[in-house]
Design a protein around this motif. Structure first.
Motif, PDB file in Angstrom:
ATOM      1  N   SER A   1     -28.510 -12.294 -26.229  1.00 18.49           N
ATOM      2  CA  SER A   1     -27.562 -11.660 -25.310  1.00 18.49           C
ATOM      3  C   SER A   1     -27.394 -10.183 -25.624  1.00 18.49           C
ATOM      4  O   SER A   1     -27.260  -9.348 -24.723  1.00 18.49           O
ATOM      5  CB  SER A   1     -26.207 -12.376 -25.385  1.00 18.49           C
ATOM      6  OG  SER A   1     -26.294 -13.692 -24.884  1.00 18.49           O
ATOM      7  N   THR A   2     -27.416  -9.861 -26.912  1.00 18.86           N
ATOM      8  CA  THR A   2     -27.306  -8.467 -27.329  1.00 18.86           C
ATOM      9  C   THR A   2     -28.494  -7.651 -26.837  1.00 18.86           C
ATOM     10  O   THR A   2     -28.339  -6.543 -26.311  1.00 18.86           O
ATOM     11  CB  THR A   2     -27.212  -8.385 -28.861  1.00 18.86           C
ATOM     12  OG1 THR A   2     -26.034  -9.075 -29.290  1.00 18.86           O
ATOM     13  CG2 THR A   2     -27.150  -6.956 -29.333  1.00 18.86           C
TER      14      THR A   2
ATOM     15  N   THR B   1     -20.073 -16.086 -22.169  1.00 20.16           N
ATOM     16  CA  THR B   1     -19.130 -15.854 -23.264  1.00 20.16           C
ATOM     17  C   THR B   1     -19.610 -14.725 -24.162  1.00 20.16           C
ATOM     18  O   THR B   1     -18.844 -13.843 -24.545  1.00 20.16           O
ATOM     19  CB  THR B   1     -18.945 -17.142 -24.090  1.00 20.16           C
ATOM     20  OG1 THR B   1     -18.371 -18.159 -23.260  1.00 20.16           O
ATOM     21  CG2 THR B   1     -18.031 -16.904 -25.286  1.00 20.16           C
ATOM     22  N   PHE B   2     -20.890 -14.738 -24.486  1.00 20.83           N
ATOM     23  CA  PHE B   2     -21.449 -13.682 -25.325  1.00 20.83           C
ATOM     24  C   PHE B   2     -21.363 -12.325 -24.637  1.00 20.83           C
ATOM     25  O   PHE B   2     -21.058 -11.319 -25.278  1.00 20.83           O
ATOM     26  CB  PHE B   2     -22.911 -13.979 -25.665  1.00 20.83           C
ATOM     27  CG  PHE B   2     -23.096 -14.984 -26.764  1.00 20.83           C
ATOM     28  CD1 PHE B   2     -22.253 -15.020 -27.854  1.00 20.83           C
ATOM     29  CD2 PHE B   2     -24.133 -15.893 -26.710  1.00 20.83           C
ATOM     30  CE1 PHE B   2     -22.422 -15.940 -28.870  1.00 20.83           C
ATOM     31  CE2 PHE B   2     -24.320 -16.820 -27.718  1.00 20.83           C
ATOM     32  CZ  PHE B   2     -23.462 -16.836 -28.805  1.00 20.83           C
TER      33      PHE B   2
ATOM     34  N   LYS C   1     -19.504  -7.040 -24.953  1.00 22.09           N
ATOM     35  CA  LYS C   1     -19.015  -5.902 -24.166  1.00 22.09           C
ATOM     36  C   LYS C   1     -17.790  -5.281 -24.814  1.00 22.09           C
ATOM     37  O   LYS C   1     -17.591  -4.060 -24.773  1.00 22.09           O
ATOM     38  CB  LYS C   1     -18.693  -6.355 -22.739  1.00 22.09           C
ATOM     39  CG  LYS C   1     -18.272  -5.226 -21.807  1.00 22.09           C
ATOM     40  CD  LYS C   1     -18.029  -5.736 -20.396  1.00 22.09           C
ATOM     41  CE  LYS C   1     -17.639  -4.604 -19.453  1.00 22.09           C
ATOM     42  NZ  LYS C   1     -17.400  -5.097 -18.074  1.00 22.09           N
ATOM     43  N   GLY C   2     -16.962  -6.113 -25.427  1.00 18.22           N
ATOM     44  CA  GLY C   2     -15.748  -5.615 -26.070  1.00 18.22           C
ATOM     45  C   GLY C   2     -15.973  -5.018 -27.440  1.00 18.22           C
ATOM     46  O   GLY C   2     -15.083  -4.351 -27.992  1.00 18.22           O
TER      47      GLY C   2
ATOM     48  N   ASN D   1     -17.672 -12.881 -37.738  1.00 20.97           N
ATOM     49  CA  ASN D   1     -16.324 -13.195 -37.267  1.00 20.97           C
ATOM     50  C   ASN D   1     -16.256 -13.190 -35.746  1.00 20.97           C
ATOM     51  O   ASN D   1     -15.584 -14.034 -35.132  1.00 20.97           O
ATOM     52  CB  ASN D   1     -15.312 -12.192 -37.831  1.00 20.97           C
ATOM     53  CG  ASN D   1     -15.092 -12.350 -39.329  1.00 20.97           C
ATOM     54  OD1 ASN D   1     -15.380 -13.412 -39.896  1.00 20.97           O
ATOM     55  ND2 ASN D   1     -14.597 -11.317 -39.972  1.00 20.97           N
ATOM     56  N   LEU D   2     -16.952 -12.231 -35.131  1.00 26.90           N
ATOM     57  CA  LEU D   2     -16.987 -12.177 -33.665  1.00 26.90           C
ATOM     58  C   LEU D   2     -17.635 -13.436 -33.101  1.00 26.90           C
ATOM     59  O   LEU D   2     -17.142 -14.014 -32.118  1.00 26.90           O
ATOM     60  CB  LEU D   2     -17.759 -10.936 -33.206  1.00 26.90           C
ATOM     61  CG  LEU D   2     -17.882 -10.758 -31.688  1.00 26.90           C
ATOM     62  CD1 LEU D   2     -16.527 -10.472 -31.065  1.00 26.90           C
ATOM     63  CD2 LEU D   2     -18.862  -9.633 -31.356  1.00 26.90           C
ATOM     64  N   LEU D   3     -18.727 -13.885 -33.734  1.00 26.15           N
ATOM     65  CA  LEU D   3     -19.402 -15.087 -33.257  1.00 26.15           C
ATOM     66  C   LEU D   3     -18.554 -16.333 -33.512  1.00 26.15           C
ATOM     67  O   LEU D   3     -18.612 -17.291 -32.731  1.00 26.15           O
ATOM     68  CB  LEU D   3     -20.772 -15.229 -33.931  1.00 26.15           C
ATOM     69  CG  LEU D   3     -21.773 -14.110 -33.668  1.00 26.15           C
ATOM     70  CD1 LEU D   3     -23.178 -14.550 -34.064  1.00 26.15           C
ATOM     71  CD2 LEU D   3     -21.757 -13.662 -32.217  1.00 26.15           C
ATOM     72  N   GLU D   4     -17.773 -16.330 -34.570  1.00 28.76           N
ATOM     73  CA  GLU D   4     -16.862 -17.450 -34.822  1.00 28.76           C
ATOM     74  C   GLU D   4     -15.847 -17.573 -33.685  1.00 28.76           C
ATOM     75  O   GLU D   4     -15.539 -18.683 -33.230  1.00 28.76           O
ATOM     76  CB  GLU D   4     -16.126 -17.254 -36.149  1.00 28.76           C
ATOM     77  CG  GLU D   4     -16.982 -17.434 -37.393  1.00 28.76           C
ATOM     78  CD  GLU D   4     -17.120 -18.889 -37.813  1.00 28.76           C
ATOM     79  OE1 GLU D   4     -16.754 -19.777 -37.018  1.00 28.76           O
ATOM     80  OE2 GLU D   4     -17.607 -19.125 -38.927  1.00 28.76           O
ATOM     81  N   GLU D   5     -15.325 -16.441 -33.234  1.00 31.16           N
ATOM     82  CA  GLU D   5     -14.375 -16.459 -32.113  1.00 31.16           C
ATOM     83  C   GLU D   5     -15.058 -16.920 -30.833  1.00 31.16           C
ATOM     84  O   GLU D   5     -14.483 -17.683 -30.049  1.00 31.16           O
ATOM     85  CB  GLU D   5     -13.771 -15.067 -31.922  1.00 31.16           C
ATOM     86  CG  GLU D   5     -12.824 -14.637 -33.030  1.00 31.16           C
ATOM     87  CD  GLU D   5     -11.664 -15.613 -33.186  1.00 31.16           C
ATOM     88  OE1 GLU D   5     -11.034 -15.960 -32.164  1.00 31.16           O
ATOM     89  OE2 GLU D   5     -11.397 -16.034 -34.328  1.00 31.16           O
TER      90      GLU D   5
END
Length: 271
Positions: free
Chosen positions: A111-112, A23-24, A29-30, A81-85
């Motif tokens: 993951s980063t 998922t990460f 990537k996006g 916010n990205l991690l919340e999604e």
């Protein structure tokens, strides 16, 4: 000796963690522009640890608006916010309960980093993804993440950590950075290797760090290492430092995210 139940739980946690990393990978990537912010988010959540009171640390408190809106965390909202999604997706397939924010933030940083390490290997191979993946798998740091992966089961804080525990990295002097790292048991070596966590421009940060005679040798060492094919010294030291940082003061629940396995009713089986 591990019992069958222990082995089942390990398998459950391992599969869940594999899914989380997938998922990460897609999320990051996006949004590659958020990579520096994700790293700083993980650093700032963890480096609030106070040894004397045994409070703070990587407990997910940075998610709370009263902490996220502090000056030292300016610009990190988009990463959060990205991690919340990502958390919404992770929780939707979790069989053992929602993932904690504390785990979410630290594993997002992992993951980063893995993504940046892999991209460096691909670049070393002239942009050939297949060769780059092979290089990273065979000679890179992928096998060094074992201890980090086992630190899976952090508990979320429900209150923000105390103010004043983190400097504003973009305004702090090298001495202030050294003092903060020293307060959690780190030295110039760890400060230098975590340069990518201290702001969006790693080279500019390293130029500042190199102005200090204690930090300069380590900055130069890691710059030389990043020029090699495998980047071994840099990557291994960074993994080691992040692993220690991401577990400061945390009691890991090694049964987190496990769930009861449906038992077979042997009485209903026909022999």
């Amino acid at each position: 000796m591990a019992s069958a139940a222990d082995l089942i739980q390990r398998g459950q946690r391992s599969q869940f963690l594999t899914n989380i990393k997938g998922t990460f990978y897609t999320a990051i990537k996006g949004h590659p522009e958020l990579i520096p912010s994700i790293l700083t988010l993980a650093l700032n959540d963890a480096i609030t640890y106070d040894k004397a009171s045994k409070t703070g640390g990587p407990n997910g408190s940075i998610r709370l608006s009263s902490e996220l809106n502090r000056p030292e965390n300016r610009g990190l909202s988009a990463a959060m916010n990205l991690l919340e999604e990502a958390k919404k997706e992770i929780d939707s397939y979790s069989k053992g309960g929602p993932v904690s924010y504390a785990d979410l933030i630290q594993f997002a940083a992992q993951s980063t980093l893995k993504r940046t390490f892999l991209e460096a290997a691909i670049q070393k191979c002239g942009g050939n993804e297949e060769k780059g993946n092979l290089l990273y798998t065979a000679y890179g740091s992928n096998g060094q993440w074992g201890l980090f992966d086992r630190q899976f089961g952090r508990t979320d804080a429900q209150e923000p950590d105390l103010e004043g525990r983190i400097p504003q990295w973009d305004k702090a002097s090298v001495q202030e950075m050294k003092d903060k790292f020293s307060a959690i048991g780190f030295g110039p070596r760890q400060l230098a290797v975590m340069s990518a966590f201290l702001g969006p421009d790693q080279l500019a940060t390293e130029t500042l760090l190199a102005s200090d005679p204690e930090v300069r040798p380590w900055v130069e060492k890691y710059q030389r290492s990043r020029e090699t094919v495998s980047q071994t010294d840099y990557q291994v030291d960074l993994i080691t430092t992040l692993t220690k940082l991401s577990s400061l003061g945390q009691q890991i629940n090694y049964e987190a995210y496990t769930y009861p396995v449906k038992k077979v009713d042997f009485s209903k089986l026909k022999l």
